[in-house]
Design an enzyme around this catalytic site. Structure first.
Site, PDB file in Angstrom:
ATOM      1  CE  LYS A 198       3.624   6.436  -4.157  1.00 12.06           C
ATOM      2  NZ  LYS A 198       3.395   6.941  -2.795  1.00 12.06           N
ATOM      3  NE  ARG A 205       5.210   0.963   5.889  1.00 16.46           N
ATOM      4  CZ  ARG A 205       4.577   1.955   6.473  1.00 16.46           C
ATOM      5  NH1 ARG A 205       3.877   1.752   7.577  1.00 16.46           N
ATOM      6  NH2 ARG A 205       4.658   3.182   5.987  1.00 16.46           N
TER       7      ARG A 205
HETATM    8  N1  BES Z   1       7.870   5.675  -1.618  1.00 18.87           N
HETATM    9  C1  BES Z   1       6.812   6.141  -0.790  1.00 18.87           C
HETATM   10  C2  BES Z   1       7.270   7.235   0.154  1.00 18.87           C
HETATM   11  C3  BES Z   1       7.470   8.595  -0.447  1.00 18.87           C
HETATM   12  C4  BES Z   1       6.390   9.398  -0.757  1.00 18.87           C
HETATM   13  C5  BES Z   1       8.732   9.087  -0.609  1.00 18.87           C
HETATM   14  C6  BES Z   1       6.600  10.668  -1.263  1.00 18.87           C
HETATM   15  C7  BES Z   1       8.946  10.361  -1.093  1.00 18.87           C
HETATM   16  C8  BES Z   1       7.873  11.141  -1.432  1.00 18.87           C
HETATM   17  C9  BES Z   1       6.259   5.005   0.056  1.00 18.87           C
HETATM   18  O1  BES Z   1       6.268   3.754  -0.520  1.00 18.87           O
HETATM   19  C10 BES Z   1       4.835   5.343   0.359  1.00 18.87           C
HETATM   20  O2  BES Z   1       4.072   5.397  -0.559  1.00 18.87           O
HETATM   21  N2  BES Z   1       4.518   5.556   1.622  1.00 18.87           N
HETATM   22  C11 BES Z   1       3.205   5.909   2.019  1.00 18.87           C
HETATM   23  C12 BES Z   1       2.884   5.195   3.289  1.00 18.87           C
HETATM   24  C13 BES Z   1       1.434   5.325   3.720  1.00 18.87           C
HETATM   25  C14 BES Z   1       0.523   4.609   2.743  1.00 18.87           C
HETATM   26  C15 BES Z   1       1.297   4.760   5.118  1.00 18.87           C
HETATM   27  C16 BES Z   1       3.181   7.420   2.230  1.00 18.87           C
HETATM   28  O3  BES Z   1       4.142   7.964   2.764  1.00 18.87           O
HETATM   29  O4  BES Z   1       2.212   8.052   1.825  1.00 18.87           O
HETATM   30 MN    MN Z   2       4.527   3.440  -1.686  1.00 20.80          MN
END
Ligand code: BES
Ligand code: MN
Ligand code: ZN
Length: 498
Positions: A276, A350
């Site tokens: 990230k 997931r």
């Molecule tokens: N924990 C995150 C989701 C999230 C992001 C929650 C920002 C709250 C604020 C999750 O594990 C994630 O990183 N999801 C990705 C999925 C994508 C790579 C398809 C996302 O939402 O960017």
């Molecule tokens: Mn994630």
């Protein structure tokens, strides 16, 4: 903070402060009228002077009124009487506690005369207890000097016209739900170096001891034996060992099928190799708020002694990059036997949930609800107001939406449809773990989970936008504990799902 009911009128009750409501159109509640009559017009004078506007959020403190037993009277603005909503009710309670001032230890409050359509005294008492407790919640466990500038109210006395068993019961429920939400907030706010997967396991064990839950905590070896290859692929990059936590509450006959709550417990989500960006990455310590809400709900249910069976299943690990971490393109085999091509290691929620959902089959559940801070896309869709609700069963969805409204913990239904499944096609495995970028990300994540939930009635709550607040109010919200607790109260009342 303690809560009691008392049969007394606002003018006669003796407390450090008594709070009464007034409406924006100049109309006084019955309690405010009593104070006005006893004090020979002090309330009317406060209105006339322009101090007490009756608008939402307005609060005026009057002192030493003649004929009134309490030394302080707090006039609370309720807004226009025909626009007085459930949320306005909770807001007025929060304003009362916040405005009480440092000298007020016990606060008497009259709410039964606040006009609310379709809400009974039990609802009022429950909502009052939850809103008041929320206002005094502090996270100072890890501060060497404790915060000392918040409200000091230690006791709230709910005034009633006659002995009111419903109000008493409502207070008890509100306290139990507030305790559950406070546990979820506390765990959510703890940093990743304290709240590790093993720490969550220990917390579950302690909760089990205190509330007589059957708790099992599985380690890496056990998880390997269960063949949870998808879950294990997420923990590979981390030195912190994973945990699968199962906590059971038995409130109904053994023969009654349980409701299973499955929580996402990523104690820190760096994204893994699909790292990230750095900004606000600290907030990914909140990525275990689904797990925290499962423990919080179990606590609330146990304290209310609900006649229902509930099993919490939590998959907990970290998502970190390292030389041993899962790489984009890696293919893993889930517990269900389905293979997954991990195209993005940041779509890890997931990957752990799918195995926990397969595990849930063994309980022959009446329904399974998973709770997860799953997608940034859900925050884009619904912001921080509504949790995203996805369900393959309409009646389950309707019951959850109803509970959400009653609990003032709103959710909005989103689709899970066959046509979206196409996006998860992989050339090399049974499915990919992501769809096309920028296209219905929250729905795609739900559709991925749906592939593992064919054996039972299932709903999924994406709490990415609602589990915590950012900015100066940064902190976990304890949601959706109120929603889930209300849902389970209803299930217990109707004798479980058939
Ligand atoms: N924990 C995150 C989701 C999230 C992001 C929650 C920002 C709250 C604020 C999750 O594990 C994630 O990183 N999801 C990705 C999925 C994508 C790579 C398809 C996302 O939402 O960017
Ligand atoms: Mn994630
Ligand atoms: Zn995550």
């Amino acid at each position: 903070m303690e809560f009691n009911t008392k049969v007394a009128t606002a003018d006669a009750v003796k407390a450090d402060c008594v709070a009464v409501g007034l409406y924006a159109d100049g109309e006084l509640t019955a309690a405010a009228r009593r104070i006005d009559a006893a004090s020979k017009g002090a309330v009317a004078a406060a209105v006339k002077s322009g101090d007490a506007t009756g608008k939402r959020g307005n609060a005026v403190m009057l002192r030493n009124l003649p004929g009134v037993a309490s030394p302080r009277v707090l006039l609370l603005g309720l807004g226009k009487s025909d626009e007085f909503t459930d949320k306005a009710f909770a807001d007025a309670v929060r304003t009362a506690v916040r405005s009480a001032g440092a000298g007020v230890k016990d606060l008497a409050i009259s709410v039964s005369d606040w006009k609310l359509r379709g809400r009974d005294h039990a609802w009022q008492a429950r909502t009052l207890a939850m809103a008041a407790r929320e206002t005094v919640f502090r996270t100072d466990e890890l501060k060497s000097k404790k915060d000392d500038n918040g409200p000091r109210v230690a006791q709230i006395v709910l005034l009633t016209d006659a002995r009111d068993a419903h109000a008493e019961q409502g207070l008890k429920e509100g306290i139990a739900i507030a305790n559950g939400a406070a546990l979820a907030k506390r765990l959510g706010n703890l940093p990743g170096n304290v709240c590790t997967p093993s720490y969550l396991g220990e917390q579950a064990r302690e909760l089990g001891k205190e509330w007589k839950l059957g708790v099992e905590v599985f380690d890496r070896k056990d998880i390997e034996k269960l063949k949870m290859g998808s879950f294990l692929s997420v923990t590979r990059g981390s030195a912190e060992p994973p945990r699968l936590i199962v906590a059971r509450y038995h409130g109904a006959a053994k023969s009654q099928a349980p409701i299973v709550l499955v929580g996402k417990g990523i104690t820190f989500d760096s994204g893994g190799i699909s790292l990230k960006p750095g900004a606000a990455m600290d907030e990914m310590k909140f990525d275990m708020c689904g797990a925290a809400s499962v423990l919080g709900t179990l606590r609330a249910v146990a304290e209310m002694k609900l006649k229902v069976n509930v099993i919490g299943v939590i998959a907990a690990c970290e998502n970190l990059p390292s030389g041993t971490a899962t790489k984009p393109g890696d293919i893993v085999t889930s517990m269900s036997g389905q293979t997954i091509e991990v195209l993005n290691t940041d779509a890890e929620g997931r990957l752990i949930l799918c195995d926990a959902l397969t595990y849930a089959e063994r309980f022959k559940p009446a329904a399974v609800i998973d709770i997860a801070t799953l997608t940034g896309a859900c925050v884009v869709a619904l912001g921080e107001v509504n949790s995203g609700l996805f369900a393959t069963d309409d009646s389950l969805a309707d019951e959850l939406l109803k509970a959400a409204r009653v609990a003032l913990d709103p959710a909005w239904r989103m689709p899970v449809e066959e046509d979206y499944q196409e996006q998860l096609k992989s050339n090399f495995a049974d499915m990919a773990n992501i769809g096309a970028p920028g296209k219905a990300g929250a729905v795609i994540a739900a559709c991925f989970l749906a592939r593992f939930t064919k054996a039972y009635k299932w709903a999924h709550l994406d709490i990415a936008g609602t589990a915590w607040k950012s900015g100066s109010a940064k902190g976990a919200t304890g949601r959706p504990v109120p929603l889930l607790a209300n849902f389970l109260m209803k299930q217990a009342a109707v004798g479980g799902r058939q």
